[in-house]
Design a protein around this motif. Sequence first.
Motif, PDB file in Angstrom:
ATOM      1  N   ILE A   1      -8.126   3.796 -12.213  1.00  0.00           N
ATOM      2  CA  ILE A   1      -7.271   4.985 -12.132  1.00  0.00           C
ATOM      3  C   ILE A   1      -7.652   5.942 -13.256  1.00  0.00           C
ATOM      4  CG2 ILE A   1      -4.883   5.819 -12.251  1.00  0.00           C
ATOM      5  CD1 ILE A   1      -5.471   4.031  -9.797  1.00  0.00           C
TER       6      ILE A   1
ATOM      7  N   PRO B   1      -3.695   8.879 -10.388  1.00  0.00           N
ATOM      8  CA  PRO B   1      -2.519   8.044 -10.085  1.00  0.00           C
ATOM      9  C   PRO B   1      -1.845   8.480  -8.783  1.00  0.00           C
ATOM     10  CG  PRO B   1      -2.534   8.648 -12.407  1.00  0.00           C
ATOM     11  CD  PRO B   1      -3.647   9.417 -11.762  1.00  0.00           C
TER      12      PRO B   1
ATOM     13  N   ALA C   1      -3.889   7.417  -5.735  1.00  0.00           N
ATOM     14  CA  ALA C   1      -3.852   5.971  -5.511  1.00  0.00           C
ATOM     15  C   ALA C   1      -2.513   5.554  -4.905  1.00  0.00           C
ATOM     16  CB  ALA C   1      -4.085   5.228  -6.830  1.00  0.00           C
TER      17      ALA C   1
ATOM     18  N   LEU D   1      -0.507   0.319 -10.164  1.00  0.00           N
ATOM     19  CA  LEU D   1      -1.695   0.977 -10.684  1.00  0.00           C
ATOM     20  C   LEU D   1      -2.020   0.385 -12.051  1.00  0.00           C
ATOM     21  CD1 LEU D   1      -0.520   2.890  -8.503  1.00  0.00           C
ATOM     22  CD2 LEU D   1      -1.338   4.792  -9.880  1.00  0.00           C
TER      23      LEU D   1
END
Length: 244
Positions: free
Chosen positions: A188, A204, A207, A215
């Motif tokens: 990330i 972030p 994702a 994460l």
Amino acid sequence: MSEARALTGLESLPARQRLIAALDFSTVREAETMVERLGDSVAFYKIGMELAYGGGLPFAKDLVAAGKRVFLDLKLHDIPTTVTKACANVARLGADFLTVHAYPQTMGAAMAGVAGTPLRLLAVTVMTSYDDQDLREAGYAFAVKDLVARRAEQARRAGIHGLILSAGEAKAMRAKFGPELILATPGIRPVGSETRDQKRAMTPAAARAAGADYLVVGRPITEANDPKAAAEAIVADIAGVDSE
Ligand code: C5P
């Protein structure tokens, strides 16, 4: 929402609980300093092999006692009896997550070891440092993407609780397996931070939008001038997606 997912509370998990900060340090002293600096901004920590071999396991217990959640990234792989007993012992530390390599024997043995405990197992399918050529060299007849798919399916069949995967694979795995598997993604990188050695980095928000439940973030937090502010910015990024 599936019943399994509702029961684990994953859908309604607050953004802050979704951030796992990687304590990639060689000494407990450095890790403790970072945890102090981060304060309430981080609720969940990952301890990997480096820190585990430098006092990280007793430290994991301390973190749990201090009310933090802990992910032990130990990537276990051994004969079944050893894996079962090791997992049962790790479960006594009070951690939430433990990684094992996604070999069928290993996963089955690991599940037996954590039976009846709250410890959740995450399977590492194929290390992201491996490409097709590396797999060939190691004696595998599969390309990375085919071996990842095969092992993910084997993980599901073994009853494994979740997968470690790159955020780029999260969407496809969510589509393939539905909501029952926990998906945790490293690699990330917040907008503007250096990608360093992560080749398939995602922000972030991207994702989380791709379906990652957790994460894993290391250096963008631990090497920031203000680690707490960096963690807060990531939590805000995740929360932005969850409030959409
Ligand atoms: O510093 P960075 O954010 O790259 O740290 C990512 C963390 O996730 C590290 O602890 C690394 O070991 C771990 N990890 C990874 N890629 C994987 C599995 C774990 O980067 N496929």
